[in-house]
Design a protein around this motif. Structure first.
Motif, short mmCIF file in Angstrom:
data_model
loop_
_atom_site.label_atom_id
_atom_site.label_comp_id
_atom_site.label_asym_id
_atom_site.label_seq_id
_atom_site.Cartn_x
_atom_site.Cartn_y
_atom_site.Cartn_z
N ARG A 181 0.83 -1.20 0.00
CA ARG A 181 0.00 0.00 0.00
C ARG A 181 0.87 1.26 0.00
NH1 ARG A 181 -5.50 -0.33 2.24
NH2 ARG A 181 -6.12 -2.51 2.35
N ILE A 182 1.89 1.24 0.85
CA ILE A 182 2.76 2.42 0.98
C ILE A 182 3.55 2.64 -0.30
CG2 ILE A 182 4.74 3.35 2.22
CD1 ILE A 182 3.66 1.88 4.72
N GLU A 183 4.09 1.56 -0.86
CA GLU A 183 4.87 1.69 -2.09
C GLU A 183 3.98 2.08 -3.27
OE1 GLU A 183 6.96 -2.00 -2.38
OE2 GLU A 183 8.53 -1.38 -0.95
N ASN A 184 2.73 1.62 -3.28
CA ASN A 184 1.80 2.04 -4.32
C ASN A 184 1.52 3.54 -4.24
OD1 ASN A 184 1.57 -0.49 -5.41
ND2 ASN A 184 -0.32 -1.01 -4.30
N ALA A 185 1.66 4.09 -3.04
CA ALA A 185 1.46 5.53 -2.84
C ALA A 185 2.73 6.31 -3.13
CB ALA A 185 0.99 5.80 -1.42
N GLY A 186 3.79 5.60 -3.56
CA GLY A 186 5.05 6.27 -3.85
C GLY A 186 5.93 6.43 -2.64
N GLY A 187 5.62 5.74 -1.55
CA GLY A 187 6.41 5.85 -0.33
C GLY A 187 7.41 4.72 -0.17
N THR A 188 8.11 4.74 0.94
CA THR A 188 9.09 3.71 1.25
C THR A 188 8.89 3.22 2.68
OG1 THR A 188 10.73 5.32 2.03
CG2 THR A 188 10.80 4.71 -0.31
N VAL A 189 9.32 1.98 2.92
CA VAL A 189 9.22 1.37 4.24
C VAL A 189 10.58 0.77 4.60
CG1 VAL A 189 8.07 -0.34 5.68
CG2 VAL A 189 6.81 0.79 3.86
N THR A 190 11.04 1.06 5.81
CA THR A 190 12.28 0.47 6.31
C THR A 190 12.01 -0.12 7.68
OG1 THR A 190 13.59 2.14 5.14
CG2 THR A 190 14.71 0.85 6.84
N VAL A 191 12.33 -1.40 7.85
CA VAL A 191 12.12 -2.09 9.13
C VAL A 191 13.47 -2.37 9.77
CG1 VAL A 191 11.19 -4.13 10.27
CG2 VAL A 191 10.01 -3.15 8.28
N HIS A 192 13.66 -1.88 10.99
CA HIS A 192 14.86 -2.16 11.78
C HIS A 192 14.48 -3.13 12.90
CE1 HIS A 192 16.91 1.23 9.80
NE2 HIS A 192 15.79 1.91 9.99
N SER A 193 15.17 -4.25 12.96
CA SER A 193 14.86 -5.26 13.98
C SER A 193 15.73 -5.14 15.22
CB SER A 193 15.03 -6.66 13.38
OG SER A 193 14.21 -6.84 12.24
N LEU A 194 16.99 -4.83 15.04
CA LEU A 194 17.95 -4.81 16.15
C LEU A 194 18.66 -3.47 16.24
CD1 LEU A 194 19.48 -8.35 15.43
CD2 LEU A 194 17.73 -7.79 17.12
N PRO A 195 18.96 -3.01 17.43
CA PRO A 195 18.73 -3.66 18.74
C PRO A 195 17.28 -3.56 19.22
CG PRO A 195 19.74 -1.53 19.08
CD PRO A 195 19.71 -1.73 17.59
N VAL A 196 16.50 -2.63 18.62
CA VAL A 196 15.08 -2.51 18.95
C VAL A 196 14.30 -2.37 17.65
CG1 VAL A 196 15.44 -1.48 21.23
CG2 VAL A 196 15.22 -0.01 19.22
N PHE A 197 13.00 -2.65 17.74
CA PHE A 197 12.17 -2.53 16.55
C PHE A 197 11.88 -1.05 16.24
CE2 PHE A 197 7.95 -1.80 14.78
CZ PHE A 197 8.03 -2.52 13.60
N VAL A 198 12.09 -0.70 14.97
CA VAL A 198 11.75 0.64 14.48
C VAL A 198 11.19 0.49 13.07
CG1 VAL A 198 12.56 2.96 13.91
CG2 VAL A 198 13.61 1.71 15.82
N LEU A 199 10.06 1.11 12.83
CA LEU A 199 9.48 1.14 11.48
C LEU A 199 9.52 2.58 10.98
CD1 LEU A 199 7.92 -0.50 9.25
CD2 LEU A 199 5.84 0.46 10.24
N GLU A 200 10.19 2.79 9.86
CA GLU A 200 10.28 4.12 9.26
C GLU A 200 9.51 4.13 7.95
OE1 GLU A 200 14.08 6.46 9.77
OE2 GLU A 200 14.87 4.41 9.91
N VAL A 201 8.66 5.13 7.80
CA VAL A 201 7.84 5.26 6.59
C VAL A 201 8.00 6.67 6.03
CG1 VAL A 201 5.50 5.19 5.64
CG2 VAL A 201 6.16 3.59 7.45
N THR A 202 8.16 6.75 4.72
CA THR A 202 8.19 8.04 4.03
C THR A 202 7.07 8.05 3.00
OG1 THR A 202 10.59 8.21 4.27
CG2 THR A 202 9.57 9.59 2.61
N LEU A 203 6.25 9.10 3.04
CA LEU A 203 5.11 9.23 2.13
C LEU A 203 5.19 10.57 1.40
CD1 LEU A 203 2.28 7.93 4.50
CD2 LEU A 203 3.22 6.72 2.52
N PRO A 204 4.95 10.58 0.09
CA PRO A 204 4.95 11.85 -0.64
C PRO A 204 3.79 12.73 -0.21
CG PRO A 204 4.17 10.08 -2.05
CD PRO A 204 4.65 9.43 -0.79
N ASP A 205 4.00 14.02 -0.19
CA ASP A 205 2.96 14.96 0.21
C ASP A 205 2.11 15.33 -1.00
OD1 ASP A 205 1.37 16.68 1.58
OD2 ASP A 205 2.85 18.27 1.77
N LYS A 206 1.42 14.32 -1.54
CA LYS A 206 0.54 14.51 -2.69
C LYS A 206 -0.76 13.79 -2.40
CE LYS A 206 4.28 14.81 -6.10
NZ LYS A 206 4.87 14.22 -7.33
#
Length: 263
Positions: free
Chosen positions: A228-253
């Motif tokens: 869904r995010i990539e279809n919107a032109g965004g990106t997803v980055t998942v960090h597992s270690l040392p702690v969980f972090v989800l980073e999302v970038t979405l275009p402002d359109k």
């Protein structure tokens, strides 16, 4: 003779008996040193210990199954409510179809036909009620309320988009993260930091749950969210270690979200 535990000197014999041996130095009245060996039959105790271990394993398995059931309880309750609503709508629509056909065939008066039409409206409203309730509420507020049902608080920090379509996608992302954090990490709080920069929205999500023990493998929910995010032109980055972090970038359109969000 088989040594079972050298530290405790517990031996299991081929005939099934189990003995505990205690060894200690002693002296007689003349000061001559000896080694005292005492053997105690603990066969019954060993059998009870083995049975207790089996029972503990059975209870641990039952506890894991109960936890999975508890984790999925909100989804189960929701599915049961939807099924109940569908059954009611099915019965109501079947009844109103028959009643409307009978009214038209027998050329009932206008008041009777209007009465039948009112039942149609009532049945149709059941289908739309859930959607209307969610549509009337801000998506992020609705998301926080649903998270509270799971026992989690979602803290929204920073700046958030004002456009409803973008907020709906934000809410979808946070709902998936909340479900996973509660289910897999035992989290009670999620922290969502959002900011606008370089004509894009940046969202960073963490939680207070147990950190992952290994790299996170994306399941169906997270994979669907990524599409869904990539279809919107965004990106997803998942960090597992040392702690969980989800980073999302979405275009402002605003227009681009119409292609990624199921309405």
């Amino acid at each position: 003779m088989q040594l079972r535990d050298e530290a405790a000197r517990i031996y299991a014999f081929p005939d099934g008996t189990v003995y505990h041996f205690a060894v200690r130095p002693v002296q007689d009245k003349y000061g001559i040193p000896y080694t005292e060996v005492m053997a105690t039959d603990v066969s019954r105790l060993a059998a009870l210990h083995a049975a207790l271990q089996q029972e503990n394993e059975r209870l641990a398995d039952a506890n894991r199954r109960a936890k999975r059931l508890y984790d999925n309880m909100p989804d189960i309750v929701r599915e049961e409510e939807i099924l109940k609503m569908k059954m009611q709508v099915h019965d109501d629509i079947g009844h109103t179809l028959l009643a409307a056909r009978r009214a038209l065939r027998h050329e009932h008066d206008l008041a009777r036909i209007k009465s039948e039409a009112a039942e149609w409206e009532s049945s149709i409203s059941l289908l739309c009620r859930a959607r209307q309730e969610d549509a009337a509420e801000d998506p992020l507020t609705c998301m926080q309320r649903r998270a509270a049902v799971l026992g989690a608080a979602v803290q929204l920090r920073g700046a958030y988009p004002a456009a409803r379509a973008a907020r709906e996608l934000y809410a979808l992302i946070l709902r998936e993260c909340t479900s996973n954090a509660v289910r897999h990490a035992g989290a009670t709080e999620l922290y969502a930091d959002s900011e606008h920069r370089s004509q894009a929205w940046h969202l960073c999500i963490t939680n207070n749950g147990a950190p992952p023990r290994a790299e996170i493998k994306e399941g169906g929910g997270l994979s669907s969210l990524r599409r869904r995010i990539e279809n919107a032109g965004g990106t997803v980055t998942v960090h597992s270690l040392p702690v969980f972090v989800l980073e999302v970038t979405l275009p402002d359109k605003e227009s681009i979200y119409d292609t990624c969000y199921d309405r």
